[in-house]
Design an enzyme around this catalytic site. Structure first.
Site, PDB file in Angstrom:
ATOM      1  N   GLU A 148     -11.334   5.206   4.252  1.00  0.00           N
ATOM      2  CA  GLU A 148     -10.955   6.165   5.456  1.00  0.00           C
ATOM      3  C   GLU A 148     -11.970   6.454   6.483  1.00  0.00           C
ATOM      4  O   GLU A 148     -11.786   6.576   7.647  1.00  0.00           O
ATOM      5  CB  GLU A 148     -10.506   7.619   4.689  1.00  0.00           C
ATOM      6  CG  GLU A 148      -9.137   7.589   3.999  1.00  0.00           C
ATOM      7  CD  GLU A 148      -7.962   7.277   4.661  1.00  0.00           C
ATOM      8  OE1 GLU A 148      -7.857   7.291   6.029  1.00  0.00           O
ATOM      9  OE2 GLU A 148      -6.857   7.004   4.186  1.00  0.00           O
ATOM     10  N   TYR A 195       0.806  -1.185  -0.072  1.00  0.00           N
ATOM     11  CA  TYR A 195      -0.068  -0.155   0.087  1.00  0.00           C
ATOM     12  C   TYR A 195       0.790   1.067  -0.152  1.00  0.00           C
ATOM     13  O   TYR A 195       0.738   2.113  -0.526  1.00  0.00           O
ATOM     14  CB  TYR A 195      -0.988   0.008   1.345  1.00  0.00           C
ATOM     15  CG  TYR A 195      -1.559   1.278   1.396  1.00  0.00           C
ATOM     16  CD1 TYR A 195      -2.850   1.579   0.404  1.00  0.00           C
ATOM     17  CD2 TYR A 195      -1.321   2.185   2.243  1.00  0.00           C
ATOM     18  CE1 TYR A 195      -3.583   2.626   0.447  1.00  0.00           C
ATOM     19  CE2 TYR A 195      -2.223   3.320   2.532  1.00  0.00           C
ATOM     20  CZ  TYR A 195      -3.175   3.595   1.713  1.00  0.00           C
ATOM     21  OH  TYR A 195      -3.822   4.986   1.576  1.00  0.00           O
ATOM     22  N   TRP A 248      -5.085   2.213  10.485  1.00  0.00           N
ATOM     23  CA  TRP A 248      -5.355   2.054   9.312  1.00  0.00           C
ATOM     24  C   TRP A 248      -4.882   0.401   8.627  1.00  0.00           C
ATOM     25  O   TRP A 248      -5.611  -0.076   7.836  1.00  0.00           O
ATOM     26  CB  TRP A 248      -4.422   2.932   8.417  1.00  0.00           C
ATOM     27  CG  TRP A 248      -4.212   2.622   6.927  1.00  0.00           C
ATOM     28  CD1 TRP A 248      -3.154   2.188   6.164  1.00  0.00           C
ATOM     29  CD2 TRP A 248      -5.472   3.045   6.126  1.00  0.00           C
ATOM     30  NE1 TRP A 248      -3.731   2.154   4.887  1.00  0.00           N
ATOM     31  CE2 TRP A 248      -5.223   2.685   4.896  1.00  0.00           C
ATOM     32  CE3 TRP A 248      -6.688   3.415   6.252  1.00  0.00           C
ATOM     33  CZ2 TRP A 248      -5.811   2.799   3.716  1.00  0.00           C
ATOM     34  CZ3 TRP A 248      -7.572   3.423   5.261  1.00  0.00           C
ATOM     35  CH2 TRP A 248      -7.132   3.332   4.010  1.00  0.00           C
TER      36      TRP A 248
END
Length: 188
Positions: A39, A17, A47
């Site tokens: 998000e 990522y 995250w």
């Protein structure tokens, strides 16, 4: 190869990522919608947790096809709350549909969501000189303004902190650390 200090180098999904997505300018509406949803799921979580469930979320939400998500029935969303592969937070699951509906309205007004979003930075990424990720603010005046505008347009789970993370993820803000190999590589 030096990466930003926040990357968990023991998680291949996280490394990929960072190396291939985070901070690179995104102009495709489907990808912008997916990132916005991801998000919004992060609120109160890490995250890494969201990233680890990304594949299951893609399956649950038709690969974030915004038109399909906007039309999901309450019963379909309720069924997702039984899916242990995703984050089963009722408000976040229902917000995905609400945000899809708001996203479509922005597309109707601006032609693309990307046109709307990128206009906030004059279509040029903001390149910050970040020496250490701990110095990066959690929100900025830009994210506060954009958050207010998104909420006014019907979006939810888009507070200023979420929005700043979104701007970073979608490459409108380049917050790669100065020593990171991606720093100079994140613009188109």
């Amino acid at each position: 190869m030096k990466r930003c200090g926040w990357v968990n180098e023991h998680n291949p999904l996280y490394v990929a990522y960072h190396d291939e997505e985070w901070g690179r300018p995104v102009k495709e509406d489907q990808r912008l919608f997916e990132l916005l949803c991801l998000e919004s799921y992060q609120a109160g979580l890490s995250w890494e947790t969201v990233l680890n469930k990304r594949s299951a979320f893609r399956q649950a939400f038709d690969d974030y096809d915004v038109s399909k998500v906007a039309q999901m029935a309450d019963s379909e969303l309720e069924n997702l709350l039984a899916n242990p592969a995703i984050i089963r937070h009722r408000a976040k699951i229902f917000a995905t549909r609400q945000n899809a509906q708001a996203f479509l309205k922005v597309q109707q007004e601006y032609g693309t969501f990307a046109s709307y979003l990128w206009s906030w930075v004059n279509f040029t990424p903001i390149d910050n000189l970040v020496k250490n990720y701990r110095e990066v603010p959690s929100k900025t005046p830009l994210s506060v303004q954009l958050s207010k505008d998104l909420k006014k347009r019907g979006f939810t789970f888009v507070g200023p902190v979420c929005v700043y993370s979104y701007l970073q993820a979608a490459g409108l803000v380049n917050d790669h650390e100065v020593g990171c190999f991606c720093k100079g590589d994140s613009h188109e």
